[in-house]
Motif scaffolding. Sequence first.
Motif, PDB file in Angstrom:
ATOM      1  N   ARG A  82       0.854  -1.192   0.000  1.00  0.00           N
ATOM      2  CA  ARG A  82       0.000   0.000   0.000  1.00  0.00           C
ATOM      3  C   ARG A  82       0.882   1.230   0.000  1.00  0.00           C
ATOM      4  O   ARG A  82       2.014   1.209   0.492  1.00  0.00           O
ATOM      5  CB  ARG A  82      -0.905   0.011   1.222  1.00  0.00           C
ATOM      6  N   ARG A  83       0.340   2.299  -0.556  1.00  0.00           N
ATOM      7  CA  ARG A  83       1.123   3.532  -0.636  1.00  0.00           C
ATOM      8  C   ARG A  83       0.203   4.738  -0.628  1.00  0.00           C
ATOM      9  O   ARG A  83      -0.778   4.783  -1.346  1.00  0.00           O
ATOM     10  CB  ARG A  83       1.958   3.554  -1.909  1.00  0.00           C
ATOM     11  N   VAL A  84       0.561   5.710   0.211  1.00  0.00           N
ATOM     12  CA  VAL A  84      -0.104   7.003   0.244  1.00  0.00           C
ATOM     13  C   VAL A  84       0.817   7.979  -0.483  1.00  0.00           C
ATOM     14  O   VAL A  84       2.026   8.003  -0.229  1.00  0.00           O
ATOM     15  CB  VAL A  84      -0.334   7.485   1.696  1.00  0.00           C
TER      16      VAL A  84
ATOM     17  N   TYR B 102      -5.391   6.311  -1.131  1.00  0.00           N
ATOM     18  CA  TYR B 102      -4.181   5.492  -1.139  1.00  0.00           C
ATOM     19  C   TYR B 102      -4.380   4.325  -2.089  1.00  0.00           C
ATOM     20  O   TYR B 102      -5.504   3.979  -2.435  1.00  0.00           O
ATOM     21  CB  TYR B 102      -3.782   5.027   0.265  1.00  0.00           C
TER      22      TYR B 102
END
Length: 111
Positions: free
Chosen positions: A20-22, A39
Motif C-alpha cells: 500500500r502507498r499514500v 491510497y
Amino acid sequence: MALNKKGSRRIAVDGIEFRRRVRRKPFHMQGLCWTPMTYAVEATSGSQPGTTLIVTSGQAHPSNWVGIETKPIRPAHVAAGIREARDQGWDPTRVGSPFQLDRSAGFIAQP
C-alpha cells in the motif's frame, strides 16, 4: 500500473501479500482539505501486477496545507478496505483498470 516500492508498506490480508502507498504530496484539492485522502493497494505476488485498488479514505491528507490534524491510515483500515473491495468484486490478480473504493462517508470538506 505498478506501485513504486519506495515509500510503500507491506501488509498480509487473508494469506495474500499486498503493498500500500499514500502519495507523499497531496493533490491540490486534498491539500486544501476539500477532498479526502486516497491510497493505492496492489498484490505483490505474481509475475506481473494486477489491478490496483484506489481507496478514498474518510480523512484529510496528513500533509494538508491548512493545518487540519489527521490520524494515520492504520493496517486495520487497509485490511478492512481490501476485504470490502474483494466483496465488491475486486480481483487483485486480474489485469485491468484501477478499482475504485469509496470509504469517505462522513468526510467534511473544509471551507
